[in-house]
Design an enzyme around this catalytic site. Structure first.
Site: not given
Ligand SMILES: Cc1ncc(COP(=O)(O)O)c(C=O)c1O
Length: 386
Positions: A74, A153, A182, A203-205, A241, A328
């Site tokens: 996002t 997706n 995706q 996206s990592g997840h 950070t 979503c």
């Protein structure tokens, strides 16, 4: 004996891999210093961060300075779209995207429309794919940004992004952004093509990494007015950070995803084909939205006049987790914008079910899923399936 849950919602999110969790723990425990600090511990943390950045850059075949770590798909999409639009108004205010993008793209361009940008939306055909002729007809000299997702997706359609890039680059000075959330790790994707995306979101997840981690990567270095203002981290483009453990975990997940891609895809394609074969036995009661040309890891289908929740609940009782077309929109009652764009027959709009495969699944799991699918469809037969 505990019954194993068969998780088939990997496009919503994946379970992190053990190696990825281990890397995350080690960095948190031993290299927790701020990578911007100049003491030895900070330098060590920064070295790890740079190594993670280089690893992602190598995979994408770009330079390390063109890889920004973000909080996920996002943020990567928002940053690319808002940043590239706002910093190119001297070239024009025309933007092109598609009707089936993720909300993080659609809401960004809607915001730009409110600010006076002109946005055009490419429709898709029944297979969920845009027409390159439509794109050609819409690209103009004052087009500054085109954003097209690689893999959808909700139903897995693959867009012809390399052909699209050629058109965009030949006809305009627009930047081409691709939401690859995706597709990364599932399809070949890098900046090594002469024509291709200028900028991609990851996206990592979705690749067995962590939620809250992502990448925005560029073919060549780009500058824009940053939104996160502060200490000037991430080459001045995203202050705050940097989450070194997330970055290291993401680079590890990315490497494993890319290295295992071909083997995983073979498995996913086999499962995709087998399940489609089984679904076709139900004739006109079942409509399969996904196509053999689409991504192997996503399979969407719908049962005539049946609500998606009915199947989800019946499956869940049998320890099988599937979802409606997108995470979503699954809690919303309205038909998803993707299903609307596909112009699905009214009878099939309410019940779109998405299966999405991931690295933890085995042939045995899919065999069990197929038994459960038959059981559930037989149970609903008569009542819902003619
Ligand atoms: C195509 C696509 N883009 C963007 C996102 C958003 O990614 P994240 O959940 O990391 O913010 C998703 C997540 O579902 C997605 O499927």
């Amino acid at each position: 004996m505990e019954v194993k849950t068969i998780y088939l919602d990997n496009s919503a999110t994946t379970k992190p891999l053990k190696e990825v969790m281990q890397a995350f723990m080690v960095v948190n425990e031993q290299y927790y210093a701020n990578p911007a600090s100049i003491h030895a511990m900070g330098v060590e943390a920064n070295n790890l961060l740079m190594r993670a950045r280089e690893q992602v850059a190598d995979i994408l075949q770009t330079e390390a300075k063109n890889v920004l770590f973000t909080s996920g798909g996002t943020e990567s999409n928002n940053t690319a779209i808002l940043g590239l639009a706002h910093s190119n108004t001297h070239k024009g205010k025309h933007i092109i995207t598609t009707e089936i993008e993720h909300p993080s793209v659609l809401e960004s361009v809607k915001q730009l429309e409110k600010e006076g940008f002109e946005v055009e939306y490419l429709p898709v055909d029944q297979n969920g794919v845009i027409s390159l002729d439509d794109l050609r007809a819409k690209v103009r000299k004052d087009t500054i940004l085109v954003s097209i997702m690689h893999v959808n997706n909700e139903m897995g359609a693959i867009q012809p992004i390399f052909e699209a890039a050629k058109i965009i680059h030949n006809m305009s000075r627009a930047a081409f952004h691709v939401d690859a959330v995706q597709s990364f790790g599932k399809l070949p994707l890098a900046f090594n093509h002469e024509d291709g995306p200028d900028c991609i979101s990851i996206s990592g997840h979705k690749i067995h990494g962590f939620k809250g981690s992502g990448v925005l990567a560029f073919r060549t270095h780009m500058k824009w007015q940053p939104y996160a203002l502060g200490g000037g981290q991430e080459y001045g483009l995203r202050s705050g950070t940097v989450a070194v453990p997330q970055a290291v975990a993401l680079s590890k997940a990315a490497r494993i995803a890319v290295e295992s891609r071909v083997d995983q895809e073979k498995k996913y394609r086999k499962w995709h084909d087998e399940i489609c074969l089984q679904l076709r036995e139900y004739g006109e009661a079942v409509h399969i939205l996904s196509t053999p040309q689409g991504a192997a890891h996503i399979l969407s289908f719908s049962i005539r006049d049946l609500k998606g929740e009915v199947i989800i609940n019946a499956m869940q009782k049998r320890q099988v987790i599937v979802s409606t077309s997108s995470a979503c929109s699954s809690k919303q009652t309205k038909t998803s914008h993707v299903v609307e764009a596909l112009k699905l027959d009214e009878h099939f709009k309410k019940g779109v079910i998405r299966l999405s495969f991931g690295a933890y699944l085995s042939d045995e799991d899919i065999a069990k899923f197929k038994d459960v699918l038959n059981e559930v469809l037989m149970e609903l037969k008569g009542e819902h399936i003619q």
